[in-house]
Scaffold this active site. Structure first.
Site, PDB file in Angstrom:
ATOM      1  N   ARG A 147     159.310 -51.878 -36.893  1.00  0.00           N
ATOM      2  CA  ARG A 147     159.147 -53.066 -36.047  1.00  0.00           C
ATOM      3  C   ARG A 147     157.832 -53.766 -36.381  1.00  0.00           C
ATOM      4  O   ARG A 147     156.753 -53.255 -36.080  1.00  0.00           O
ATOM      5  CB  ARG A 147     159.181 -52.701 -34.557  1.00  0.00           C
ATOM      6  CG  ARG A 147     158.932 -53.926 -33.675  1.00  0.00           C
ATOM      7  CD  ARG A 147     159.355 -53.722 -32.230  1.00  0.00           C
ATOM      8  NE  ARG A 147     158.513 -52.803 -31.484  1.00  0.00           N
ATOM      9  CZ  ARG A 147     158.582 -52.634 -30.156  1.00  0.00           C
ATOM     10  NH1 ARG A 147     159.447 -53.350 -29.441  1.00  0.00           N
ATOM     11  NH2 ARG A 147     157.807 -51.753 -29.556  1.00  0.00           N
ATOM     12  N   ASP A 170     153.114 -48.564 -23.101  1.00  0.00           N
ATOM     13  CA  ASP A 170     152.735 -49.392 -24.231  1.00  0.00           C
ATOM     14  C   ASP A 170     152.445 -50.796 -23.713  1.00  0.00           C
ATOM     15  O   ASP A 170     152.345 -51.002 -22.500  1.00  0.00           O
ATOM     16  CB  ASP A 170     153.795 -49.373 -25.337  1.00  0.00           C
ATOM     17  CG  ASP A 170     155.120 -50.019 -24.915  1.00  0.00           C
ATOM     18  OD1 ASP A 170     155.193 -50.634 -23.826  1.00  0.00           O
ATOM     19  OD2 ASP A 170     156.087 -49.920 -25.697  1.00  0.00           O
TER      20      ASP A 170
END
Length: 537
Positions: free
Chosen positions: A167, A449
């Site tokens: 990603r 996160d």
């Protein structure tokens, strides 16, 4: 300054050891070519985001696009068939590109591993370039690590490791350590190009391919930009078009209205959509932060059964299966709770119930953040999904309207002082860790996160902006929020959180109701630069 040996390109970050093998003149030239070709389009698309938000502020609502109705109405077109290593994706593990974590994730027993340069990676120059070294070694199965105590980490001897998916960072980010013709390089292009250049051929030789997760898009034209980049990149390296596969995270409310269109733009390269649930909640708050009708209760009350979340999931599964691609479920952020069996058992049961809900809804796979959860997720998907995926579960019964996607009413949902304090604590601790180069942080028995920290930050802005009341009747004023911020900051151990005061400054700027930055990563980014000479900011 590292000599890039490429005209018009300055590399301002320090390059050490094997990192120079990543920043070869050929690789840097490849990055620069893609940036020069596509950065102007990226900027135009970001400006279009701002214009759409101004329209929302002026009273326009989100809806399905009339100009692309023909894409949605045509039930005959399909995207590409699943690529090698992406047929069965029943459990995907995610994590940063730290060397030890990469090895553990690949060994975890998950079908795939999403190596994350975005939400779980603090984008320091060292983290990014070292992450590219780790990706190169992972693809070639030479990756190994020995910690300070002499413990060794290496890939499983039986060779059964997860398929690697990378990603890159989102379109909004820029890489300040690399200047192309005097401007910051697109972070998305930088991350993608370096990985693709060094690993496209090697992934094919290993039996899979260059696979990506694409984050935070808000419009199908942003998917078209990725598709154009994919085509040029494949042509440059003489790799057949369609070799790349990209799974799009539907993690913005705007993208939820364009799922068909996003798959269509990427159809030769599409490997499906993912329910990026935490970023999705963040996006709903963000896009309607000006409107008090969209004020959400405590984060803990916003579950997948909330009306707007349930509608989004059902539409995503239906859309993906109509087009023959994977509909991936969301993240289980729980981590093992040591020393408290009852609490750990309760957390595991939450994961089990969540994964059961996903597989029974028709998802083809799901996400976990910790290797210990792989077996829990596999248990549910193996039990309820005997086939490699559930493309045959078409969900033709599903009808989702614009009103359904925007129905944020949560029965019984409340704003509490505990929720306010938790948002401040989570936002503060995460930002302090991120500023100290750690983007994946265990907080309150959850692996946090940037996405979950964004919910905290955005809710704080929203509650203060609209003078929301807690369940006990207290108005959330800037002074009230600032008082709790000071209390939570005082609690932090400065050895564990050396950047606590800077984090408090940044978080405090978002809690007054008058300033809201698009992303906390752009808010804080300039504080983690490691340039050997200052770029033009």
């Amino acid at each position: 300054m590292f000599n890039s040996k490429v005209a018009g390109v300055q590399i301002l970050g320090k390059v050490v050891g094997s990192q120079a093998e990543i920043l070869t003149p050929e690789a840097v030239s490849f990055v620069a070519k893609l940036h020069r070709l596509f950065n102007s389009t990226r900027k135009q698309l970001l400006q279009a985001r701002e214009e759409r938000y101004r329209q929302l502020q002026a009273g326009k609502s989100l809806d399905f696009l009339p100009e692309t109705a023909w894409i949605r109405d045509d039930k005959t077109w399909r995207a590409a068939r699943p690529a090698p290593g992406l047929v069965d994706r029943r459990v995907e593990i995610t994590g940063p590109v730290d060397r030890k974590m990469v090895i553990n994730a690949l060994n975890s027993g998950a079908a795939t591993f999403m190596a994350d340069f975005e939400d779980s990676c603090s984008p320091t120059w060292f983290n990014l370039i070292d992450g590219q070294v780790n990706m190169r070694d992972a693809v070639r199965r030479t990756i190994a690590f020995k910690n300070a105590n002499g413990k060794e980490y290496k890939l499983r001897e039986d060779g059964k490791i997860a398929t690697l998916i990378v990603r890159p960072r989102g379109w909004h980010m820029e890489e300040a350590h690399v200047l192309v013709d005097g401007e910051r390089c697109s972070a998305s292009i930088f991350d993608f190009a370096l990985y693709f250049f060094h690993n496209a051929q090697a992934t094919l030789a290993a039996g899979f391919g260059p696979y990506f997760y694409l984050p935070k898009m808000e419009h199908h034209l942003e998917a078209r930009l990725w598709n154009d980049i994919f085509n040029v990149a494949q042509d440059e390296l003489r790799i057949p078009r369609g070799t790349i596969r990209g799974t799009v995270l539907i993690e913005t409310i705007a993208a939820a209205f364009q799922m068909d269109e996003i798959i269509y733009e990427l159809r030769d390269h599409s490997s499906g959509l993912n329910c990026g649930r935490w970023d999705y909640i963040f996006s709903v708050i963000k896009k309607f932060r000006h409107d008090p009708r969209f004020t959400l209760p405590d984060r803990s009350a916003v579950t997948m059964t909330s009306p707007f979340m349930s509608a989004y999931v059902r539409l995503l599964i239906k859309t993906c299966h109509l087009r023959g691609v994977h509909a991936m479920g969301g993240m289980a952020a729980q981590i093992p709770i040591k020393g408290d069996k009852a609490a750990n058992d309760a957390a595991i049961e939450k994961v089990r119930a969540d994964k059961r809900r996903e597989v029974l809804a028709g998802h083809d796979g799901t996400w976990v953040a910790h290797p210990a959860l792989v077996t829990i997720a596999l248990e549910q998907f193996n039990k309820h999904m005997p086939s490699p995926n559930q493309f045959h579960v078409r969900r033709e019964d599903v009808v989702v309207t614009a009103a359904d996607l925007l129905n944020t009413h949560i029965e019984g949902g409340k704003i509490t002082e505990a929720g306010l304090r938790d948002n401040i604590a989570v936002g503060l601790m995460y930002m302090a860790a991120w500023l100290n180069a750690n983007g994946c942080v265990p907080i309150h028995n959850l692996m946090e996160d940037a996405a979950t920290a964004e919910i905290s930050r955005s809710q704080l802005y929203q509650w203060v902006r609209h003078g929301a009341r807690t369940a006990d009747g207290s108005v959330i004023t800037p002074a009230y929020a600032a008082k709790i911020l000071a209390e939570e900051t005082a609690k932090l151990d400065r050895k564990a959180y050396p950047k606590a005061d800077l984090a408090a400054k940044f978080l405090g700027s978002q809690m007054k109701g008058d300033r809201y930055d698009d992303f906390l990563t752009t808010l804080c980014y300039d504080s983690i630069l490691e340039t050997t000479s200052s770029p033009k900011l």
